[in-house]
Enzyme design. Structure first.
Site, PDB file in Angstrom:
ATOM      1  N   GLU A 180      12.476   2.366  20.516  1.00 36.04           N
ATOM      2  CA  GLU A 180      11.916   3.778  20.478  1.00 36.04           C
ATOM      3  C   GLU A 180      11.385   3.785  21.762  1.00 36.04           C
ATOM      4  OE1 GLU A 180       8.865   3.869  17.542  1.00 36.04           O
ATOM      5  OE2 GLU A 180      10.345   3.317  16.116  1.00 36.04           O
TER       6      GLU A 180
ATOM      7  N   HIS B  45       8.926   8.812  14.987  1.00 39.02           N
ATOM      8  CA  HIS B  45       8.045   7.827  14.358  1.00 39.02           C
ATOM      9  C   HIS B  45       6.680   8.689  14.128  1.00 39.02           C
ATOM     10  CE1 HIS B  45       6.673   3.467  14.423  1.00 39.02           C
ATOM     11  NE2 HIS B  45       5.827   4.048  13.671  1.00 39.02           N
TER      12      HIS B  45
ATOM     13  N   ARG C 249       0.887  -1.017  -0.010  1.00 41.51           N
ATOM     14  CA  ARG C 249      -0.170   0.092  -0.105  1.00 41.51           C
ATOM     15  C   ARG C 249       0.846   1.210  -0.050  1.00 41.51           C
ATOM     16  NH1 ARG C 249      -3.189  -3.411   3.653  1.00 41.51           N
ATOM     17  NH2 ARG C 249      -1.447  -3.504   4.686  1.00 41.51           N
TER      18      ARG C 249
ATOM     19  N   ARG D 109      10.149  -0.061   9.713  1.00 46.14           N
ATOM     20  CA  ARG D 109      10.277  -0.577  11.107  1.00 46.14           C
ATOM     21  C   ARG D 109      11.641  -0.368  11.412  1.00 46.14           C
ATOM     22  NH1 ARG D 109       5.818   0.752  12.207  1.00 46.14           N
ATOM     23  NH2 ARG D 109       3.971  -0.424  12.780  1.00 46.14           N
TER      24      ARG D 109
HETATM   25  P1  NAD Z   1       1.582  -3.676   3.075  1.00 47.64           P
HETATM   26  O1  NAD Z   1       1.595  -5.040   3.530  1.00 47.64           O
HETATM   27  O2  NAD Z   1       0.560  -3.372   2.023  1.00 47.64           O
HETATM   28  O3  NAD Z   1       2.958  -3.686   1.974  1.00 47.64           O
HETATM   29  C1  NAD Z   1       4.205  -4.354   2.357  1.00 47.64           C
HETATM   30  C2  NAD Z   1       4.947  -4.918   1.307  1.00 47.64           C
HETATM   31  O4  NAD Z   1       6.257  -5.137   1.539  1.00 47.64           O
HETATM   32  C3  NAD Z   1       4.180  -6.021   0.655  1.00 47.64           C
HETATM   33  O5  NAD Z   1       3.900  -5.808  -0.875  1.00 47.64           O
HETATM   34  C4  NAD Z   1       5.201  -7.279   0.979  1.00 47.64           C
HETATM   35  O6  NAD Z   1       5.145  -8.303   0.052  1.00 47.64           O
HETATM   36  C5  NAD Z   1       6.565  -6.337   0.836  1.00 47.64           C
HETATM   37  N1  NAD Z   1       7.682  -7.159   1.397  1.00 47.64           N
HETATM   38  C6  NAD Z   1       7.681  -8.163   2.154  1.00 47.64           C
HETATM   39  N2  NAD Z   1       9.028  -8.460   2.570  1.00 47.64           N
HETATM   40  C7  NAD Z   1       9.723  -7.935   1.679  1.00 47.64           C
HETATM   41  C8  NAD Z   1      11.244  -8.049   1.259  1.00 47.64           C
HETATM   42  N3  NAD Z   1      12.085  -8.719   2.151  1.00 47.64           N
HETATM   43  N4  NAD Z   1      11.426  -7.090   0.558  1.00 47.64           N
HETATM   44  C9  NAD Z   1      10.876  -6.011  -0.195  1.00 47.64           C
HETATM   45  N5  NAD Z   1       9.364  -6.259   0.109  1.00 47.64           N
HETATM   46  C10 NAD Z   1       8.878  -6.909   1.103  1.00 47.64           C
HETATM   47  O7  NAD Z   1       1.938  -2.482   4.205  1.00 47.64           O
HETATM   48  P2  NAD Z   1       2.182  -1.016   4.022  1.00 47.64           P
HETATM   49  O8  NAD Z   1       0.527  -0.399   4.379  1.00 47.64           O
HETATM   50  O9  NAD Z   1       2.508  -0.600   2.610  1.00 47.64           O
HETATM   51  O10 NAD Z   1       3.034  -0.795   5.435  1.00 47.64           O
HETATM   52  C11 NAD Z   1       4.183  -1.052   5.342  1.00 47.64           C
HETATM   53  C12 NAD Z   1       4.809  -1.000   6.694  1.00 47.64           C
HETATM   54  O11 NAD Z   1       5.025   0.483   6.665  1.00 47.64           O
HETATM   55  C13 NAD Z   1       3.854  -1.451   7.967  1.00 47.64           C
HETATM   56  O12 NAD Z   1       4.074  -2.786   7.917  1.00 47.64           O
HETATM   57  C14 NAD Z   1       4.614  -0.508   9.127  1.00 47.64           C
HETATM   58  O13 NAD Z   1       5.589  -1.307   9.776  1.00 47.64           O
HETATM   59  C15 NAD Z   1       5.367   0.476   8.068  1.00 47.64           C
HETATM   60  N6  NAD Z   1       4.453   1.944   8.811  1.00 47.64           N
HETATM   61  C16 NAD Z   1       5.184   2.946   9.296  1.00 47.64           C
HETATM   62  C17 NAD Z   1       4.592   4.029   9.601  1.00 47.64           C
HETATM   63  C18 NAD Z   1       5.226   5.319  10.216  1.00 47.64           C
HETATM   64  O14 NAD Z   1       4.443   6.051  10.950  1.00 47.64           O
HETATM   65  N7  NAD Z   1       6.509   5.402  10.323  1.00 47.64           N
HETATM   66  C19 NAD Z   1       3.151   4.300   9.210  1.00 47.64           C
HETATM   67  C20 NAD Z   1       2.626   3.195   8.343  1.00 47.64           C
HETATM   68  C21 NAD Z   1       3.253   2.062   8.212  1.00 47.64           C
END
Ligand code: NAD
Length: 369
Positions: A295, A317, A161, A266
């Site tokens: 954190e 964060h 996403r 993360r």
């Molecule tokens: P998502 O599940 O839609 O997308 C994650 C993608 O990463 C997936 O398509 C998956 O196939 C891919 N992936 C898995 N292993 C991988 C690897 N080894 N190499 C490359 N790609 C790989 O999740 P999302 O909604 O896009 O969110 C991603 C992450 O962002 C969340 O899990 C969360 O930890 C982090 N996040 C952080 C904040 C923040 O405030 N900093 C906010 C929102 C999300």
């Protein structure tokens, strides 16, 4: 008559809590801004609550689920990442947990882009110069220059996403994109972005041809000017392609010495001690981080080294920390609204009580017939 459900929230999530109270639920909110101690969470769960609202700072595992045996019906997490919740334990105790995917996608992607901009155009050292009254002259290249993003190449690591939303932002800045995702390649989306970029060129909106393609991880690192990370934290054993310390000595050394790393995913996805060394020894040009192994960032973190401060942006964060994204009670707009709706879905038995049909439930596998 509705059963009077009891809910404990480990943090205040704003007015969305009223949606629960208006349904007659009894809700207790932990009043302090920092995380409650785990023993307090266990105590509250043991007291017979039906629902638990958590954030990414709460460790939710077998101890918590054991305390909720026979009465805890749902854990509703206000975040999309859920690496703080032990999925295998939740499944063993057959307790569904929900998250708030999608509503923070654009906010997180735009923040990643702004961090990238702040880093590469040196906005932080530039403002310091002004504030410290060291802006003595206009000069073509002194005291320093930044690097523009327009026309450059960015690696998007993880095209879920947030990665896809980041691609959309980068396309608007006429960037080329190298995408990598071992589990999910969205070729339709990439093709549509290429069409948009081609149209911008054809109509004179963009000056040069831009391109986007999927490549191997190593190629993405070797050939890009920026690397933006959008993966979940997956520890060894949790995935055939874990992301724990995906950025380590070997992989950071693949990046160009002129390249910048942006991590909004993360903290444990990056080996911080190695990254600090990479910045000190100029293996890469800079890094902007929103997330950390521990954190809040400890006082003695090597990332705080003043020698790398001009090339290392450190955010608390904060990527999803925008008003509507965090607090809207509308489940289609706000994390708070979506968190509460996920909890209601389970407690009110929406979707015929079928967890596998509930849109915000994560561990559906534990409930599949
Ligand atoms: P998502 O599940 O839609 O997308 C994650 C993608 O990463 C997936 O398509 C998956 O196939 C891919 N992936 C898995 N292993 C991988 C690897 N080894 N190499 C490359 N790609 C790989 O999740 P999302 O909604 O896009 O969110 C991603 C992450 O962002 C969340 O899990 C969360 O930890 C982090 N996040 C952080 C904040 C923040 O405030 N900093 C906010 C929102 C999300």
């Amino acid at each position: 008559m509705n059963k009077k459900f009891r809910v404990f929230a480990t943090c205040d999530i704003g007015e969305a809590i009223d949606l629960l109270r208006n349904r007659g639920y009894e809700v207790e909110v932990y009043p302090r801004p920092e995380a409650p101690p785990k023993r307090l969470i266990i105590e509250k769960v043991k007291s017979g609550i039906d629902g638990l609202i958590t954030t990414l700072r709460d460790q939710i595992d077998a101890e918590v689920f054991e305390a909720g045996k026979n009465h805890l019906k749902v854990v509703a997490q206000i975040a999309v990442g859920f690496d703080n919740i032990n999925r295998a334990d939740a499944n063993r105790y057959k307790i569904p947990f929900t998250h708030t995917a999608d509503v923070l996608t654009e906010a997180t992607a735009e923040f990643a882009f702004f961090m990238l901009g702040s880093l590469t155009r040196k906005m932080w050292p530039a403002e310091h110069l002004t504030r410290q009254n060291q802006w003595g002259y206009w000069h073509p290249y002194l005291p320093f220059l930044g690097d523009e993003v327009t026309g450059k190449t960015i690696a998007i690591i993880g095209t879920g996403r947030i990665g896809l939303a980041m691609i959309k932002k980068c396309a608007g800045f006429d960037m080329n994109m190298l995408c990598y995702d071992p589990a999910y390649e969205n070729h339709d989306y990439v093709k549509a972005i290429q069409e948009v970029m081609d149209l911008r060129l054809a109509r004179g909106i963009a000056r040069e041809k831009n391109w986007i393609k999927y490549v191997r991880f190593e190629q993405a690192l070797q050939e890009s000017d920026f690397v933006s990370v959008h993966v979940p934290l997956l520890r060894p054993g949790e995935s055939p392609t874990p992301t724990y310390q995906l950025f380590n000595e070997q992989t950071l050394k693949l990046m160009k010495p002129t390249a910048y790393l942006v991590n909004t995913s993360r903290g444990p996805v990056v080996d911080e001690a190695v990254l600090a060394r990479a910045l000190r020894e100029n293996w890469i040009a800079g890094a902007a981080l929103d997330v950390y192994e521990t954190e809040p960032l400890p006082a003695d973190s090597p990332l705080r080294d003043p020698a790398i401060a001009d090339r290392c942006r450190l955010m608390p964060h904060f990527a999803s920390a925008a008003r509507i994204t965090r607090l809207s009670s509308d489940p289609n707009k706000g994390m708070a609204g979506r968190c509460v709706q996920g909890l209601i879905d389970v407690l009110a038995g929406n979707y015929g009580g079928d967890v596998t049909m509930m849109p915000y439930a994560v561990n559906k596998e534990a409930f599949a017939k």
